[in-house]
Enzyme design. Sequence first.
Site, PDB file in Angstrom:
ATOM      1  CG  ASP A 113       1.291   2.484   0.678  1.00 64.62           C
ATOM      2  OD1 ASP A 113       0.200   2.387   1.261  1.00 64.62           O
ATOM      3  OD2 ASP A 113       1.658   1.720  -0.232  1.00 64.62           O
ATOM      4  CE  LYS A 155      -3.151   7.855   2.054  1.00 65.40           C
ATOM      5  NZ  LYS A 155      -1.945   7.269   1.443  1.00 65.40           N
ATOM      6  N   GLY A 166      -4.363   0.844   3.224  1.00 66.65           N
ATOM      7  CA  GLY A 166      -3.861   0.291   4.482  1.00 66.65           C
ATOM      8  C   GLY A 166      -3.178   1.432   5.194  1.00 66.65           C
ATOM      9  CG  HIS A 167      -4.769   4.764   5.809  1.00 65.28           C
ATOM     10  ND1 HIS A 167      -5.704   5.755   5.700  1.00 65.28           N
ATOM     11  CD2 HIS A 167      -4.374   4.503   4.531  1.00 65.28           C
ATOM     12  CE1 HIS A 167      -5.865   6.074   4.421  1.00 65.28           C
ATOM     13  NE2 HIS A 167      -5.076   5.317   3.698  1.00 65.28           N
ATOM     14  CB  THR A 202      -5.432  -3.983  -3.491  1.00 63.82           C
ATOM     15  OG1 THR A 202      -6.745  -3.449  -3.742  1.00 63.82           O
ATOM     16  CG2 THR A 202      -4.434  -2.840  -3.394  1.00 63.82           C
ATOM     17  NE  ARG A 238     -26.376   5.398 -15.053  1.00 64.97           N
ATOM     18  CZ  ARG A 238     -26.770   5.767 -16.263  1.00 64.97           C
ATOM     19  NH1 ARG A 238     -27.686   6.687 -16.386  1.00 64.97           N
ATOM     20  NH2 ARG A 238     -26.259   5.213 -17.336  1.00 64.97           N
ATOM     21  CD  GLN A 274      -6.835   4.347  -2.605  1.00 64.61           C
ATOM     22  OE1 GLN A 274      -7.810   5.044  -2.769  1.00 64.61           O
ATOM     23  NE2 GLN A 274      -6.812   3.388  -1.705  1.00 64.61           N
ATOM     24  CB  THR A 317      -7.154   3.670  -7.216  1.00 66.05           C
ATOM     25  OG1 THR A 317      -8.147   2.840  -6.598  1.00 66.05           O
ATOM     26  CG2 THR A 317      -7.361   5.131  -6.832  1.00 66.05           C
ATOM     27  N   GLY A 346       1.042  -6.824   1.463  1.00 68.35           N
ATOM     28  CA  GLY A 346       2.371  -7.355   1.786  1.00 68.35           C
ATOM     29  C   GLY A 346       3.327  -7.318   0.599  1.00 68.35           C
ATOM     30  N   GLY A 359       9.921   8.776  12.258  1.00 70.96           N
ATOM     31  CA  GLY A 359       9.729   7.394  12.714  1.00 70.96           C
ATOM     32  C   GLY A 359       8.253   7.076  12.695  1.00 70.96           C
TER      33      GLY A 359
HETATM   34  P1  GDP Z   1      -0.691   5.364   4.475  1.00 74.48           P
HETATM   35  O1  GDP Z   1      -1.363   4.383   3.590  1.00 74.48           O
HETATM   36  O2  GDP Z   1      -0.433   6.672   3.795  1.00 74.48           O
HETATM   37  O3  GDP Z   1      -1.396   5.564   5.794  1.00 74.48           O
HETATM   38  O4  GDP Z   1       0.742   4.751   4.808  1.00 74.48           O
HETATM   39  P2  GDP Z   1       1.071   3.208   5.160  1.00 74.48           P
HETATM   40  O5  GDP Z   1       0.634   2.930   6.544  1.00 74.48           O
HETATM   41  O6  GDP Z   1       0.605   2.285   4.100  1.00 74.48           O
HETATM   42  O7  GDP Z   1       2.650   3.212   5.017  1.00 74.48           O
HETATM   43  C1  GDP Z   1       3.460   4.037   5.779  1.00 74.48           C
HETATM   44  C2  GDP Z   1       4.453   3.144   6.550  1.00 74.48           C
HETATM   45  O8  GDP Z   1       5.503   3.915   7.046  1.00 74.48           O
HETATM   46  C3  GDP Z   1       3.821   2.492   7.775  1.00 74.48           C
HETATM   47  O9  GDP Z   1       4.447   1.257   8.020  1.00 74.48           O
HETATM   48  C4  GDP Z   1       4.142   3.478   8.893  1.00 74.48           C
HETATM   49  O10 GDP Z   1       4.196   2.872  10.167  1.00 74.48           O
HETATM   50  C5  GDP Z   1       5.507   3.924   8.473  1.00 74.48           C
HETATM   51  N1  GDP Z   1       5.867   5.305   8.829  1.00 74.48           N
HETATM   52  C6  GDP Z   1       5.081   6.410   8.873  1.00 74.48           C
HETATM   53  N2  GDP Z   1       5.830   7.504   9.129  1.00 74.48           N
HETATM   54  C7  GDP Z   1       7.097   7.075   9.241  1.00 74.48           C
HETATM   55  C8  GDP Z   1       8.344   7.735   9.477  1.00 74.48           C
HETATM   56  O11 GDP Z   1       8.431   8.953   9.602  1.00 74.48           O
HETATM   57  N3  GDP Z   1       9.464   6.946   9.498  1.00 74.48           N
HETATM   58  C9  GDP Z   1       9.431   5.606   9.339  1.00 74.48           C
HETATM   59  N4  GDP Z   1      10.573   4.934   9.378  1.00 74.48           N
HETATM   60  N5  GDP Z   1       8.280   4.950   9.111  1.00 74.48           N
HETATM   61  C10 GDP Z   1       7.140   5.687   9.060  1.00 74.48           C
HETATM   62  P1  IMO Z   2      -3.187   3.793   0.791  1.00 73.56           P
HETATM   63  O1  IMO Z   2      -4.450   4.502   1.174  1.00 73.56           O
HETATM   64  C1  IMO Z   2      -0.624   2.348  -2.427  1.00 73.56           C
HETATM   65  C2  IMO Z   2      -2.638   0.849  -6.025  1.00 73.56           C
HETATM   66  C3  IMO Z   2      -2.534  -0.631  -6.327  1.00 73.56           C
HETATM   67  C4  IMO Z   2      -2.607  -0.610  -7.847  1.00 73.56           C
HETATM   68  C5  IMO Z   2      -3.596   0.532  -8.121  1.00 73.56           C
HETATM   69  C6  IMO Z   2      -5.020   0.061  -8.350  1.00 73.56           C
HETATM   70  O2  IMO Z   2      -2.748   2.775   1.769  1.00 73.56           O
HETATM   71  O3  IMO Z   2      -2.123   4.775   0.436  1.00 73.56           O
HETATM   72  P2  IMO Z   2      -6.964  -0.886  -6.815  1.00 73.56           P
HETATM   73  O4  IMO Z   2      -6.976  -2.015  -5.819  1.00 73.56           O
HETATM   74  O5  IMO Z   2      -7.288   0.441  -6.228  1.00 73.56           O
HETATM   75  O6  IMO Z   2      -7.765  -1.183  -8.023  1.00 73.56           O
HETATM   76  O7  IMO Z   2      -5.432  -0.815  -7.319  1.00 73.56           O
HETATM   77  O8  IMO Z   2      -3.560   1.365  -6.974  1.00 73.56           O
HETATM   78  N1  IMO Z   2      -3.157   1.185  -4.674  1.00 73.56           N
HETATM   79  C7  IMO Z   2      -2.402   1.642  -3.673  1.00 73.56           C
HETATM   80  N2  IMO Z   2      -1.070   1.831  -3.595  1.00 73.56           N
HETATM   81  N3  IMO Z   2      -1.427   2.679  -1.391  1.00 73.56           N
HETATM   82  C8  IMO Z   2      -2.755   2.511  -1.466  1.00 73.56           C
HETATM   83  O9  IMO Z   2      -3.610   2.959  -0.524  1.00 73.56           O
HETATM   84  C9  IMO Z   2      -3.308   1.930  -2.637  1.00 73.56           C
HETATM   85  N4  IMO Z   2      -4.553   1.605  -3.040  1.00 73.56           N
HETATM   86  C10 IMO Z   2      -4.453   1.163  -4.291  1.00 73.56           C
HETATM   87  O10 IMO Z   2      -1.332  -1.184  -5.850  1.00 73.56           O
HETATM   88  O11 IMO Z   2      -1.368  -0.229  -8.371  1.00 73.56           O
HETATM   89 MG    MG Z   3      -1.064   2.421   2.875  1.00 77.98          MG
END
Ligand code: GDP
Ligand code: IMO
Ligand code: MG
Length: 425
Positions: free
Chosen positions: A13, A16, A40-41, A131, A145, A224, A239, A302, A414
């Site tokens: 998170d 990316k 969740g990107h 998750t 396998r 991740q 993971t 969430g 942002g």
């Molecule tokens: P990812 O899994 O690495 O793609 O990241 P996520 O989407 O799960 O979480 C990043 C969160 O931070 C999302 O809600 C983005 O919209 C938000 N975000 C990304 N860059 C920024 C930033 O520079 N500032 C703020 N305030 N939010 C950001």
């Molecule tokens: P993105 O790509 C943050 C965490 C889960 C749990 C552990 C194992 O959005 O950054 P799993 O479902 O893979 O067996 O869960 O890894 N986890 C993440 N935490 N961002 C993610 O993906 C994650 N994908 C898995 O919360 O602790």
């Molecule tokens: Mg994410």
Amino acid sequence: MQVDVLLGLQWGDEGKGKIVDVLCPEYDLIARFQGGPNAGHTLEFDNKKFVLNTIPSGIFNEGIMNLIGNGVVIDPIILKRELDNLKTAGFDPVGKGNLVLARKAHLILPTHQLLDAASESKMGAGKIGSTLKGIGPTYMDKTGRNGLRVGDTTLPDFKERYEKLKEKHLSILSHYGEIPDFSEKEQAFLAAIDYIKTIPHVDSEHLVNQYLKSGKSVLAEGAQGTLLDVDFGSYPFVTSSNTTTAGACTGLGVAPNKIGKVYGIFKAYATRVGGGPFPTELHDEVGEELRKLGHEFGATTGRARRTGWIDIPALKYAIMLNGVTELIMMKADVLDTFDKIYACTHYKHDGQVIDYMPYEIITNEAEPVLEEIQGWNQDLTGITSESEIPEALKNYISYLEKALEVPITFLSVGPDRKQTLSLSK
Ligand code: GDP
Ligand code: IMO
Ligand code: MG
């Protein structure tokens, strides 16, 4: 040409999705190489917000091919839902022909999810905090396998293969207790299998290498984060895939000497969702403030994310494992109102001061040694050029660059695509 890689240096998170979307106009192909819909990107542009689980974050740009690589595990129901949602929003990657699936990518079955849930509930308080998307059980079947792959969906005996694997899962599940009814999910799964047959299936290793050979550029998108890597994360709180640069090689079929730039992305602070050690975690109102200001709630589940200060030893470890060549700092704006911020420089562990994550971190938490850093006390969200960066933030950037020995080349202020500054070096 070489494959550039973008991946998370913390616990996921980091942002990316946003940065892949920002960088992708420079690339011809964007390729996811591991993980699945546990990811969740989030991408924001033109006042719209999208969360992608399986689909690469290059999908909103015209003329870019997007590949779901062999290292990814695919839930056909979720993939279909993602594509349906995109179509409703006016994007149609399947119609436009800019999405392809690796034949060798493994499929997540409804019973993989039941196994994930059963395993987690059995663990009680020590649960991983999965998750519950069936990621672990699917990778177990891959290495065991037994798995089913995207390419199998077009075989005449696919249904028999599915039934065979389902029966195996049911037999395991019977040891956990009563098996929930999953008939509706199964119907949806089989319908989604028919749907994903309409998306072109490719041998990702050949596709990616042909792109390189013909002078086209490729960006591999991680899911991740490094500290969730199955080998190098805080096992078992990880993971089930290699989230590091090495995972891009196996997850796409790219040789190590074909890896080019490695973008390591990190938040200006730290978060973690799920169980496991988190040395700099804040359990107080400051942690709550970070969660509130950073909207730190999972894009997929969430769930509230745990929050804490930036952890330099952990980042150094991640940089070493990945061969990071450029750093990208995200969410600096979340710290806008803090007079002082803190960085963990070392840990105290077993009476010693150390600057690496110890093996025993699972059973014996490391105590962070924090250094105080002057905050910038300024709204960053509207700044559009490097010259507007406040002095105190410039100092924080230089401080991190010195400690991490890698340049920070982008700063995110942002969630919107436009709130990204390229830093001259
Ligand atoms: P990812 O899994 O690495 O793609 O990241 P996520 O989407 O799960 O979480 C990043 C969160 O931070 C999302 O809600 C983005 O919209 C938000 N975000 C990304 N860059 C920024 C930033 O520079 N500032 C703020 N305030 N939010 C950001
Ligand atoms: P993105 O790509 C943050 C965490 C889960 C749990 C552990 C194992 O959005 O950054 P799993 O479902 O893979 O067996 O869960 O890894 N986890 C993440 N935490 N961002 C993610 O993906 C994650 N994908 C898995 O919360 O602790
Ligand atoms: Mg994410």
